[in-house]
Design a protein around this motif. Structure first.
Motif, PDB file in Angstrom:
ATOM      1  N   UNK A 179     -12.406   4.698   1.077  1.00 19.33           N
ATOM      2  CA  UNK A 179     -11.222   4.389   0.267  1.00 19.33           C
ATOM      3  C   UNK A 179     -10.069   3.993   1.173  1.00 19.33           C
ATOM      4  N   UNK A 180      -9.900   4.743   2.277  1.00 21.28           N
ATOM      5  CA  UNK A 180      -8.787   4.463   3.202  1.00 21.28           C
ATOM      6  C   UNK A 180      -8.954   3.064   3.803  1.00 21.28           C
ATOM      7  N   UNK A 181     -10.196   2.677   4.129  1.00 17.24           N
ATOM      8  CA  UNK A 181     -10.439   1.353   4.703  1.00 17.24           C
ATOM      9  C   UNK A 181      -9.996   0.249   3.743  1.00 17.24           C
ATOM     10  N   UNK A 182     -10.403   0.364   2.475  1.00 19.53           N
ATOM     11  CA  UNK A 182     -10.028  -0.680   1.501  1.00 19.53           C
ATOM     12  C   UNK A 182      -8.519  -0.708   1.313  1.00 19.53           C
ATOM     13  N   UNK A 183      -7.890   0.477   1.364  1.00 19.99           N
ATOM     14  CA  UNK A 183      -6.439   0.550   1.210  1.00 19.99           C
ATOM     15  C   UNK A 183      -5.753  -0.226   2.346  1.00 19.99           C
ATOM     16  N   UNK A 184      -6.251  -0.042   3.572  1.00 19.73           N
ATOM     17  CA  UNK A 184      -5.678  -0.782   4.707  1.00 19.73           C
ATOM     18  C   UNK A 184      -5.846  -2.293   4.507  1.00 19.73           C
ATOM     19  N   UNK A 185      -7.001  -2.678   3.959  1.00 20.72           N
ATOM     20  CA  UNK A 185      -7.245  -4.098   3.684  1.00 20.72           C
ATOM     21  C   UNK A 185      -6.223  -4.651   2.696  1.00 20.72           C
ATOM     22  N   UNK A 186      -5.885  -3.848   1.694  1.00 21.03           N
ATOM     23  CA  UNK A 186      -4.918  -4.299   0.688  1.00 21.03           C
ATOM     24  C   UNK A 186      -3.535  -4.467   1.305  1.00 21.03           C
ATOM     25  N   UNK A 187      -3.162  -3.495   2.158  1.00 14.24           N
ATOM     26  CA  UNK A 187      -1.842  -3.571   2.804  1.00 14.24           C
ATOM     27  C   UNK A 187      -1.779  -4.847   3.639  1.00 14.24           C
ATOM     28  N   UNK A 188      -2.838  -5.084   4.404  1.00 11.95           N
ATOM     29  CA  UNK A 188      -2.908  -6.268   5.261  1.00 11.95           C
ATOM     30  C   UNK A 188      -2.818  -7.547   4.420  1.00 11.95           C
ATOM     31  N   UNK A 189      -3.524  -7.554   3.287  1.00 13.25           N
ATOM     32  CA  UNK A 189      -3.529  -8.745   2.425  1.00 13.25           C
ATOM     33  C   UNK A 189      -2.126  -9.023   1.895  1.00 13.25           C
ATOM     34  N   UNK A 190      -1.460  -7.946   1.453  1.00 12.83           N
ATOM     35  CA  UNK A 190      -0.108  -8.072   0.889  1.00 12.83           C
ATOM     36  C   UNK A 190       0.846  -8.636   1.946  1.00 12.83           C
ATOM     37  N   UNK A 191       0.763  -8.078   3.167  1.00 16.37           N
ATOM     38  CA  UNK A 191       1.702  -8.469   4.217  1.00 16.37           C
ATOM     39  C   UNK A 191       1.498  -9.904   4.704  1.00 16.37           C
ATOM     40  N   UNK A 192       0.265 -10.416   4.605  1.00 17.69           N
ATOM     41  CA  UNK A 192       0.014 -11.755   5.174  1.00 17.69           C
ATOM     42  C   UNK A 192      -0.371 -12.773   4.102  1.00 17.69           C
ATOM     43  N   UNK A 193      -0.151 -12.411   2.858  1.00  8.47           N
ATOM     44  CA  UNK A 193      -0.553 -13.272   1.738  1.00  8.47           C
ATOM     45  C   UNK A 193       0.133 -14.645   1.780  1.00  8.47           C
TER      46      UNK A 193
END
Ligand code: GLU
Length: 486
Positions: A179-193
């Protein structure tokens, strides 16, 4: 858009890292899944038999890839690929959290949520990568090779972290790490979208009734929820083995209907129809390939646990770690293979798409011949050296590289742009079929049936070997169906 100095659009890095984290969570959780299900209840496991556990595993991985078809449809018609990736990621993270609750009642619900989220994310993510390289060609292939490295970086980290934590501290921590891994992916996606601002937005479809399609989608979701609640409440009782067998037929039916619709009613011209014919061949080859390859998380996982010497300098290597081998090898070999294709292309010697795919099946056959030999030895003399499993994984990894990144890129080139999400969905439906067949095969060689391992593995050698040879013979006529696409 001006290419970056590296020759790749900046957006590829956004997609690379989001996919990396998503795959970390996917492969991490699935590395511990079978082991968790067969572990004793007193130790926090589910106490299931090998046969049931591998069937559930096959069903789960199949549903993940089956969901890619409706996921692609939602991306193409309702949300646009970019938003589909975002919402898919949120759903996946929620699913892993539900699994982390670590209760039998919520376990199947958690699996279903992860599967639906993955379906939404996976096909649209690949469609987005294709969009970043509108000119197609070798640069798109290189983009997909890079993207495939992201997949495998995640695939390497996942089992190390999730299975490592799950097997040593407690299963729950493995699920939480996913779950934590996917959460980090979402943060990364949001920041570099912003780097993919102009890609993956919703496309207009002539004559589309958006309201009606949202209604259809909502009704399908409602049905899924009601059905799940009834299953959890015990009102509907599903037998996993029965379900697995039926799912394989359902996938074949869905794929056939989809291809019939696309040939007859999607308004394709003759050129597009010929290319669709090639997608059908790719679909079949990929289903066969993954049916064998995906033993990696089921029967090979049990082979690693029980038939492989894992003691090393007083340390017991967690069985799930063997699943990090394949992604590690992909990371090492993918750039090498990509360079070889480019060099061969310069001399006009590059094998066609079909030749590469036939070789992937032949590699699968060779790998299984080695696996059958290893299983025979383990059955007669006890646990064998890890080098056996490592050799099989190496041969299969080469096969994967002849099929998977090549196929991903080819499907985005072969598909009419307005249908790319759905065509990616069909490509992954091939993986779904492969995964469900893999689960059924695994069920036949585990538990009390381990003595059958060498014979069943030799069946795979025969099936994959013959199919690979037939495809090799058909390579020329198939290549003629897609002028300009190598
Ligand atoms: N390793 C690939 C991935 O996770 C396999 C995909 C497939 O099964 O088609 O993307």
């Amino acid at each position: 858009m001006t290419p970056e100095p590296t020759g790749h659009p900046r957006g590829i890095y956004t997609l690379f890292f989001t996919e990396m984290w998503e795959r970390m969570s996917y492969y991490g959780m699935r590395a511990l899944l079978v082991l968790f299900m067969v572990d004793q209840v007193q130790k926090g496991g589910m106490g299931l038999t090998d046969e049931t556990a591998t069937a559930i595993y096959g069903l789960y991985t199949a549903v993940v890839y089956m969901a890619a078809l409706p996921g692609g449809w939602i991306g193409d018609r309702l949300l646009g690929a970019k938003s589909a990736v975002w919402y898919g990621g949120i759903v996946i993270a929620l699913g892993h959290l539900v699994l982390g609750i670590h209760r039998v009642e919520t376990f199947y619900v958690g699996l279903l949520i992860v599967a639906l989220g993955s379906g939404l994310l996976k096909s649209n993510m690949s469609a987005l990568v294709g969009q970043l390289y509108p000119e197609g060609g070798a640069r798109r292939d290189a983009g997909f090779t890079l993207f495939y490295m992201g997949i495998n970086l995640g695939g390497f980290m996942g089992p190390m972290i999730c299975s490592g934590l799950g097997e040593s501290i407690g299963w729950r921590w493995g699920f939480m790490a996913a779950a934590a891994g996917m959460f980090l992916g979402l943060v990364q996606f949001k920041l570099t979208r912003h780097k993919i601002a102009e890609y993956g937005n919703r496309m207009e479809h002539p004559g589309q009734n958006v309201r009606r399609e949202w209604l259809v989608f909502s009704a399908a979701m409602l049905l899924t929820v009601v059905f799940t609640v009834l299953c959890v409440a015990g009102v509907i009782h599903l037998d996993v083995m029965w379900l697995s067998k039926w799912t394989a037929s359902v996938i074949v039916a869905i794929a056939s209907l989809f291809f019939l619709w696309a040939f007859g009613f999607a308004g394709l011209n003759t050129e597009e129809k010929k290319r669709l014919g090639v997608i059908v061949v790719l679909f079949l080859a990929s289903a066969l390939f993954w049916a064998g390859f995906e033993q990696v998380g089921s029967s090979f996982s049990i082979f690693a646990e029980r038939f492989t010497q894992r003691q090393f300098l007083g340390f017991e290597i967690p069985a799930g770690w063997f699943q990090s081998l394949n992604p590690l090898m992909v990371i090492g070999l993918a750039p090498l293979i990509a360079v070889i294709w480019v060099k061969l292309a310069k001399r006009n010697l590059a094998p066609s798409l079909t030749v590469k795919v036939s070789w992937s099946l032949l590699m699968l056959a060779i790998g299984f011949a080695v696996a059958a030999w290893a299983a025979q030895r383990a059955l007669s003399t006890g646990p064998v050296w890890p080098t056996w499993l490592m050799s099989v994984v190496l041969i299969h990894t080469l096969g994967e590289l002849f099929l998977s990144p090549v196929g991903l890129s080819a499907v985005t080139k072969l598909s009419p742009p307005r249908l790319t999400g759905q065509m990616m969905g069909i490509w992954f439906l091939g993986s779904a079929l492969g995964n469900i067949l893999a689960g059924l095969l695994a069920g036949e060689v585990t538990g009390d049936a381990t003595a059958q391992m060498p014979a069943r593995f030799m069946d795979v050698v025969a099936t994959a070997g013959i199919s690979g040879l037939v495809l090799l013979l058909l390579a020329k006529p198939i290549t003629k169906l897609m002028p300009g696409i190598k």
